[in-house]
Design an enzyme around this catalytic site. Structure first.
Site, PDB file in Angstrom:
ATOM      1  N   LYS A   1       0.825  -1.216   0.000  1.00  0.00           N
ATOM      2  CA  LYS A   1       0.000   0.000   0.000  1.00  0.00           C
ATOM      3  C   LYS A   1       0.860   1.268   0.000  1.00  0.00           C
ATOM      4  O   LYS A   1       0.433   2.290  -0.521  1.00  0.00           O
ATOM      5  CB  LYS A   1      -1.002  -0.026   1.153  1.00  0.00           C
ATOM      6  CG  LYS A   1      -2.024  -1.144   0.975  1.00  0.00           C
ATOM      7  CD  LYS A   1      -3.414  -0.800   1.443  1.00  0.00           C
ATOM      8  CE  LYS A   1      -4.384  -1.842   0.880  1.00  0.00           C
ATOM      9  NZ  LYS A   1      -5.741  -1.738   1.353  1.00  0.00           N
TER      10      LYS A   1
ATOM     11  N   LYS B   1      -3.903 -10.099  -6.764  1.00  0.00           N
ATOM     12  CA  LYS B   1      -5.218 -10.405  -6.204  1.00  0.00           C
ATOM     13  C   LYS B   1      -6.274  -9.396  -6.668  1.00  0.00           C
ATOM     14  O   LYS B   1      -5.955  -8.248  -6.957  1.00  0.00           O
ATOM     15  CB  LYS B   1      -5.152 -10.465  -4.679  1.00  0.00           C
ATOM     16  CG  LYS B   1      -5.474  -9.188  -3.947  1.00  0.00           C
ATOM     17  CD  LYS B   1      -5.654  -9.474  -2.456  1.00  0.00           C
ATOM     18  CE  LYS B   1      -6.015  -8.186  -1.722  1.00  0.00           C
ATOM     19  NZ  LYS B   1      -7.383  -7.721  -1.948  1.00  0.00           N
TER      20      LYS B   1
ATOM     21  N   LYS C   1     -10.938  -4.379  -4.428  1.00  0.00           N
ATOM     22  CA  LYS C   1     -12.001  -3.426  -4.700  1.00  0.00           C
ATOM     23  C   LYS C   1     -11.464  -2.027  -4.934  1.00  0.00           C
ATOM     24  O   LYS C   1     -12.141  -1.178  -5.472  1.00  0.00           O
ATOM     25  CB  LYS C   1     -13.068  -3.442  -3.605  1.00  0.00           C
ATOM     26  CG  LYS C   1     -12.612  -3.114  -2.203  1.00  0.00           C
ATOM     27  CD  LYS C   1     -13.831  -3.083  -1.282  1.00  0.00           C
ATOM     28  CE  LYS C   1     -13.612  -3.808   0.027  1.00  0.00           C
ATOM     29  NZ  LYS C   1     -12.538  -3.270   0.854  1.00  0.00           N
TER      30      LYS C   1
HETATM   31  P1  ATP Z   1      -8.556  -2.883  -0.416  1.00  0.00           P
HETATM   32  O1  ATP Z   1      -7.977  -2.969  -1.794  1.00  0.00           O
HETATM   33  O2  ATP Z   1      -9.211  -1.563  -0.077  1.00  0.00           O
HETATM   34  O3  ATP Z   1      -7.628  -3.373   0.667  1.00  0.00           O
HETATM   35  P2  ATP Z   1      -9.781  -5.484  -0.436  1.00  0.00           P
HETATM   36  O4  ATP Z   1     -10.501  -5.943  -1.661  1.00  0.00           O
HETATM   37  O5  ATP Z   1      -8.428  -6.042  -0.153  1.00  0.00           O
HETATM   38  O6  ATP Z   1      -9.781  -3.895  -0.485  1.00  0.00           O
HETATM   39  P3  ATP Z   1     -10.498  -5.650   2.396  1.00  0.00           P
HETATM   40  O7  ATP Z   1     -11.608  -4.833   3.010  1.00  0.00           O
HETATM   41  O8  ATP Z   1      -9.080  -5.247   2.654  1.00  0.00           O
HETATM   42  O9  ATP Z   1     -10.767  -5.730   0.803  1.00  0.00           O
HETATM   43  O10 ATP Z   1     -10.686  -7.171   2.827  1.00  0.00           O
HETATM   44  C1  ATP Z   1     -11.943  -7.735   3.187  1.00  0.00           C
HETATM   45  C2  ATP Z   1     -11.854  -9.246   3.220  1.00  0.00           C
HETATM   46  O11 ATP Z   1     -11.805  -9.775   1.882  1.00  0.00           O
HETATM   47  C3  ATP Z   1     -10.598  -9.778   3.918  1.00  0.00           C
HETATM   48  O12 ATP Z   1     -10.963 -10.902   4.702  1.00  0.00           O
HETATM   49  C4  ATP Z   1      -9.690 -10.194   2.782  1.00  0.00           C
HETATM   50  O13 ATP Z   1      -8.820 -11.234   3.168  1.00  0.00           O
HETATM   51  C5  ATP Z   1     -10.705 -10.677   1.746  1.00  0.00           C
HETATM   52  N1  ATP Z   1     -10.185 -10.552   0.368  1.00  0.00           N
HETATM   53  C6  ATP Z   1      -9.747  -9.410  -0.204  1.00  0.00           C
HETATM   54  N2  ATP Z   1      -9.378  -9.638  -1.488  1.00  0.00           N
HETATM   55  C7  ATP Z   1      -9.586 -10.974  -1.723  1.00  0.00           C
HETATM   56  C8  ATP Z   1      -9.386 -11.820  -2.871  1.00  0.00           C
HETATM   57  N3  ATP Z   1      -8.919 -11.334  -4.006  1.00  0.00           N
HETATM   58  N4  ATP Z   1      -9.698 -13.128  -2.757  1.00  0.00           N
HETATM   59  C9  ATP Z   1     -10.184 -13.624  -1.590  1.00  0.00           C
HETATM   60  N5  ATP Z   1     -10.391 -12.881  -0.472  1.00  0.00           N
HETATM   61  C10 ATP Z   1     -10.094 -11.562  -0.521  1.00  0.00           C
HETATM   62 MG    MG Z   2      -7.263  -5.350   1.541  1.00  0.00          MG
END
Ligand code: ATP
Ligand code: MG
Length: 335
Positions: free
Chosen positions: A118, A200, A203
């Site tokens: 990040k 990965k 969002k």
């Molecule tokens: P950001 O990019 O803002 O960090 P994010 O998509 O990583 O967003 P988070 O809110 O950080 O979302 O994570 C929420 C949950 O979703 C966590 O338990 C994380 O492990 C899971 N998660 C995030 N991305 C993935 C993915 N690509 N596949 C499976 N699980 C995921």
């Molecule tokens: Mg995340």
């Protein structure tokens, strides 16, 4: 005497309101939340404190917090049986985080890969909050004496540091925090980007073609799956290096329950066109009920506020018990 009233084990997980959840969040985390919501004492929440590390616009943050909350209810979580809350409504999270900051070493926090990733993504805003993120996450988990934390594999390192911090504190002051275990579902543990399948799905990705939002309509979902990056081999099977196909097989398997073998057989002799159509339809079927329920809930702000208040009250009750215990052990004067 047999005790039928045995206390259920505790589950906690939060999600940041940084954007609409993706298929990755859903298959990696949220779907497991729903699956665990009956058998455990569950605390689920919107991690708005965490999300200000990337300095969102205040109006956006407010809107997204409400949207994410509605989405959690749309998953089918019962706000009266489970505790569904917004993190900033429970001050104990920030209070315990400060205490635990003082029991976390600079070196161990520096090793967190999310911090490194990040910081690279936002080089103009590498703030102390971003660095201390895992300590706030440790507080979220430890406040509730959590047994299991359903997360995607990307958060495993943060769960390990949580255990280390808890163990260190318990070692100094006697048993205060329960050591939590990660709960990582098998196939949805890491859904990859549709455009760069070695990264990965996130969002916060700037390219919307890279992810499927859980609120995308059927048409958009089909288009995004059809334009997913694959390879030139045109054969559906799992192999190291076939990242795009492996990812689509994982998604298909999560949505249909089919094994890799069954999927390989189903598409034997067929090309990627047929395969992508089937994956797209499976994703549409999986997400449609969630989207419909979300659209119903998001228009009922009064109900959402009522549920948030109930969630804040229930979460605070449990969280404050642990916070008071930790404050006493550290030596803060009780009055
Ligand atoms: P950001 O990019 O803002 O960090 P994010 O998509 O990583 O967003 P988070 O809110 O950080 O979302 O994570 C929420 C949950 O979703 C966590 O338990 C994380 O492990 C899971 N998660 C995030 N991305 C993935 C993915 N690509 N596949 C499976 N699980 C995921
Ligand atoms: Mg995340």
């Amino acid at each position: 005497m047999e005790n039928n009233q045995e206390k259920k084990q505790t589950v906690l997980s939060l999600i940041q309101p940084t954007g609409t959840p993706t298929l990755g969040n859903y298959l990696g985390a949220l779907k497991n939340w729903k699956n665990m919501s009956d058998g455990y004492d569950c605390f689920f929440g919107v991690a708005d404190l965490h999300s200000i590390t990337v300095r969102p616009n205040p109006a956006d943050l407010r809107r997204r917090t409400t949207e994410m909350y509605a989405l959690l209810l749309a998953l089918g979580l019962d706000p009266h049986k489970n505790t569904v809350f917004v993190q900033s409504h429970v001050p104990a999270h920030a209070q315990l985080a400060w205490i635990l900051d003082c029991y976390t070493q600079f070196g161990e926090a520096s090793r967190m890969t999310q911090f490194k990733d990040k910081s690279e993504k936002h080089p103009d805003n590498v703030n102390v909050g971003l660095f201390a993120y895992p300590v706030l996450m440790a507080s979220d988990i430890l406040l509730y004496q959590t047994d299991f934390v359903p997360i995607g594999i990307d958060q495993k390192q943060h769960l390990e540091i949580t255990r280390n911090i808890a163990d260190r504190f318990n070692g100094l002051y006697g048993n205060t925090f329960k050591l939590p275990e990660p709960f990582i579902g098998k196939s949805g543990a890491k859904i990859m980007s549709l455009q760069e399948p070695t990264k990965k799905m996130s969002k916060s990705d700037t390219n919307p073609k890279a992810y499927i939002s859980v609120l995308d309509d059927d048409n958009t979902i089909m288009k995004k799956i059809k334009s997913a990056v694959t390879d030139s081999e045109a054969r559906v099977y799992r192999k190291d290096g076939k990242d795009g196909v492996n990812n689509l097989m994982g998604i298909y398997s999560c949505c249909t329950g089919k094994t890799d073998e069954e999927i390989e057989k189903e598409f034997d002799g067929k090309g990627y066109g047929d395969f992508k159509t089937a994956v797209g339809e499976a994703v549409c079927d999986e997400l449609r009920p969630l989207r419909e329920e979300y659209n119903r809930l998001i228009s009922d702000k009064a109900y959402l506020t009522e549920c948030m208040k109930e969630g804040a009250e229930k979460a605070s009750y449990t969280a404050e018990r642990t916070l008071r215990k930790a404050m006493k052990k550290v030596g803060f004067l009780q009055i």
